[in-house]
Design a protein around this motif. Structure first.
Motif, PDB file in Angstrom:
ATOM      1  N   LEU A 127      -1.474  -7.849   4.967  1.00 37.65           N
ATOM      2  CA  LEU A 127      -1.849  -6.443   4.835  1.00 37.65           C
ATOM      3  C   LEU A 127      -1.875  -5.743   6.185  1.00 37.65           C
ATOM      4  O   LEU A 127      -1.455  -4.588   6.307  1.00 37.65           O
ATOM      5  N   ALA A 128      -2.354  -6.444   7.206  1.00 36.30           N
ATOM      6  CA  ALA A 128      -2.362  -5.857   8.553  1.00 36.30           C
ATOM      7  C   ALA A 128      -0.942  -5.575   9.022  1.00 36.30           C
ATOM      8  O   ALA A 128      -0.659  -4.527   9.611  1.00 36.30           O
ATOM      9  N   GLU A 129      -0.035  -6.498   8.750  1.00 37.63           N
ATOM     10  CA  GLU A 129       1.363  -6.310   9.142  1.00 37.63           C
ATOM     11  C   GLU A 129       2.011  -5.206   8.311  1.00 37.63           C
ATOM     12  O   GLU A 129       2.801  -4.408   8.822  1.00 37.63           O
ATOM     13  N   ALA A 130       1.668  -5.129   7.028  1.00 36.82           N
ATOM     14  CA  ALA A 130       2.186  -4.066   6.173  1.00 36.82           C
ATOM     15  C   ALA A 130       1.724  -2.695   6.665  1.00 36.82           C
ATOM     16  O   ALA A 130       2.483  -1.717   6.614  1.00 36.82           O
ATOM     17  N   ASN A 131       0.502  -2.616   7.169  1.00 37.42           N
ATOM     18  CA  ASN A 131       0.013  -1.356   7.730  1.00 37.42           C
ATOM     19  C   ASN A 131       0.795  -0.964   8.970  1.00 37.42           C
ATOM     20  O   ASN A 131       1.095   0.219   9.178  1.00 37.42           O
ATOM     21  N   ARG A 132       1.163  -1.955   9.795  1.00 36.97           N
ATOM     22  CA  ARG A 132       1.972  -1.663  10.979  1.00 36.97           C
ATOM     23  C   ARG A 132       3.359  -1.163  10.574  1.00 36.97           C
ATOM     24  O   ARG A 132       3.906  -0.250  11.185  1.00 36.97           O
ATOM     25  N   TYR A 133       3.909  -1.774   9.521  1.00 37.54           N
ATOM     26  CA  TYR A 133       5.211  -1.302   9.045  1.00 37.54           C
ATOM     27  C   TYR A 133       5.089   0.103   8.450  1.00 37.54           C
ATOM     28  O   TYR A 133       5.955   0.956   8.657  1.00 37.54           O
ATOM     29  N   GLY A 134       4.004   0.356   7.751  1.00 35.40           N
ATOM     30  CA  GLY A 134       3.767   1.698   7.227  1.00 35.40           C
ATOM     31  C   GLY A 134       3.664   2.728   8.339  1.00 35.40           C
ATOM     32  O   GLY A 134       4.135   3.868   8.194  1.00 35.40           O
ATOM     33  N   ASP A 135       3.080   2.340   9.479  1.00 39.27           N
ATOM     34  CA  ASP A 135       2.983   3.251  10.621  1.00 39.27           C
ATOM     35  C   ASP A 135       4.363   3.649  11.138  1.00 39.27           C
ATOM     36  O   ASP A 135       4.579   4.790  11.560  1.00 39.27           O
ATOM     37  N   LEU A 136       5.302   2.702  11.104  1.00 41.83           N
ATOM     38  CA  LEU A 136       6.665   2.998  11.533  1.00 41.83           C
ATOM     39  C   LEU A 136       7.249   4.123  10.667  1.00 41.83           C
ATOM     40  O   LEU A 136       7.823   5.093  11.172  1.00 41.83           O
ATOM     41  N   TRP A 137       7.084   4.004   9.354  1.00 39.27           N
ATOM     42  CA  TRP A 137       7.597   5.021   8.438  1.00 39.27           C
ATOM     43  C   TRP A 137       6.812   6.324   8.552  1.00 39.27           C
ATOM     44  O   TRP A 137       7.371   7.412   8.428  1.00 39.27           O
ATOM     45  N   ARG A 138       5.523   6.215   8.797  1.00 38.86           N
ATOM     46  CA  ARG A 138       4.701   7.416   8.970  1.00 38.86           C
ATOM     47  C   ARG A 138       5.221   8.232  10.152  1.00 38.86           C
ATOM     48  O   ARG A 138       5.349   9.458  10.075  1.00 38.86           O
ATOM     49  N   THR A 139       5.557   7.544  11.236  1.00 41.18           N
ATOM     50  CA  THR A 139       6.079   8.214  12.422  1.00 41.18           C
ATOM     51  C   THR A 139       7.444   8.839  12.153  1.00 41.18           C
ATOM     52  O   THR A 139       7.719   9.973  12.555  1.00 41.18           O
ATOM     53  N   LEU A 140       8.317   8.098  11.459  1.00 40.85           N
ATOM     54  CA  LEU A 140       9.648   8.629  11.125  1.00 40.85           C
ATOM     55  C   LEU A 140       9.534   9.949  10.366  1.00 40.85           C
ATOM     56  O   LEU A 140      10.221  10.925  10.678  1.00 40.85           O
ATOM     57  N   ILE A 141       8.677   9.957   9.349  1.00 39.06           N
ATOM     58  CA  ILE A 141       8.562  11.141   8.498  1.00 39.06           C
ATOM     59  C   ILE A 141       7.833  12.268   9.231  1.00 39.06           C
ATOM     60  O   ILE A 141       8.213  13.439   9.131  1.00 39.06           O
ATOM     61  N   ALA A 142       6.817  11.933  10.004  1.00 45.08           N
ATOM     62  CA  ALA A 142       6.097  12.959  10.772  1.00 45.08           C
ATOM     63  C   ALA A 142       7.016  13.606  11.797  1.00 45.08           C
ATOM     64  O   ALA A 142       6.980  14.831  11.992  1.00 45.08           O
TER      65      ALA A 142
END
Length: 199
Positions: A127-142
């Motif tokens: 889950l911690a790693e999934a959150n880091r991957y989610g951050d990558l996508w969050r940055t892309l979209i932002a």
């Protein structure tokens, strides 16, 4: 002594590779140590030399699946020219994600297919790693939103979750005998770009 260590590391990796394959095909409840051992060409009791339990093997595979996906997508994005437009960067991430989960990595297929099946006590690292991957996508979209490339009427979090959900679901339905992966990638890119982009 270094040769013995190397052999031990190779055997451990073989067990993990086998576990990733079995887990990606049979799921958490259907993955047995005997199947992993057979696929790794080791005796089942030998697995306990490397891992205390079945759950420890599975935890390692699940964490690696997300970690490898994040590393792969990050490396694809880092290789793009700095002036690459935001929606083109999202296109690149979409392709990297789909190719990694469907073509490259048993680990990632296993992690995606079993994410909702794990007992709570072995989910923490994944889950911690999934959150880091989610951050990558969050940055892309932002970044795309800041550049004015995304429609202002969209909820960015909902958009991100829907994109990742759709990309991840491809492991459940895609069959190489019924269509090329390139077609899937291009279709996903078109849907996402046209769904996000300013008209």
């Amino acid at each position: 002594m270094p040769d013995a260590a190397t052999k031990s590391e190779r055997t451990r990796q073989r067990i993990l590779d086998a576990a990733a394959h079995v887990l990606s095909v049979r799921g958490y409840s259907g993955t047995r140590l005997s199947d992993i051992a057979r696929h790794a060409a080791v005796q089942a009791p030998a697995i306990y030399y490397y891992f205390p339990s079945r759950e420890d093997v599975i935890e390692e595979v699940m964490w690696a699946g997300v970690s490898r996906m994040r590393t792969h997508v990050r490396s694809v994005l880092d290789a793009l020219p700095p002036e690459t437009p935001p929606l083109d960067r999202i296109d690149a991430a979409v392709e990297a994600h789909l190719r990694h989960e469907l073509e490259i990595s048993d680990y990632t297929r296993a992690a995606i297919r079993n994410a909702g099946q794990l007992p709570e006590h072995i989910q923490t690292r994944q889950l911690a790693e999934a959150n880091r991957y989610g951050d990558l996508w969050r940055t892309l979209i932002a970044d795309a939103a800041k550049a004015g490339a995304i429609r202002s009427d969209l909820d960015l979090r909902a958009a991100r979750m829907l994109i990742l959900g759709a990309l991840n679901w491809a492991v459940e339905w895609w069959n190489p005998r019924r269509g090329s992966l390139t077609t899937v990638v291009e279709t996903a890119q078109s849907l996402i770009r046209n769904g996000l982009g300013v008209r």
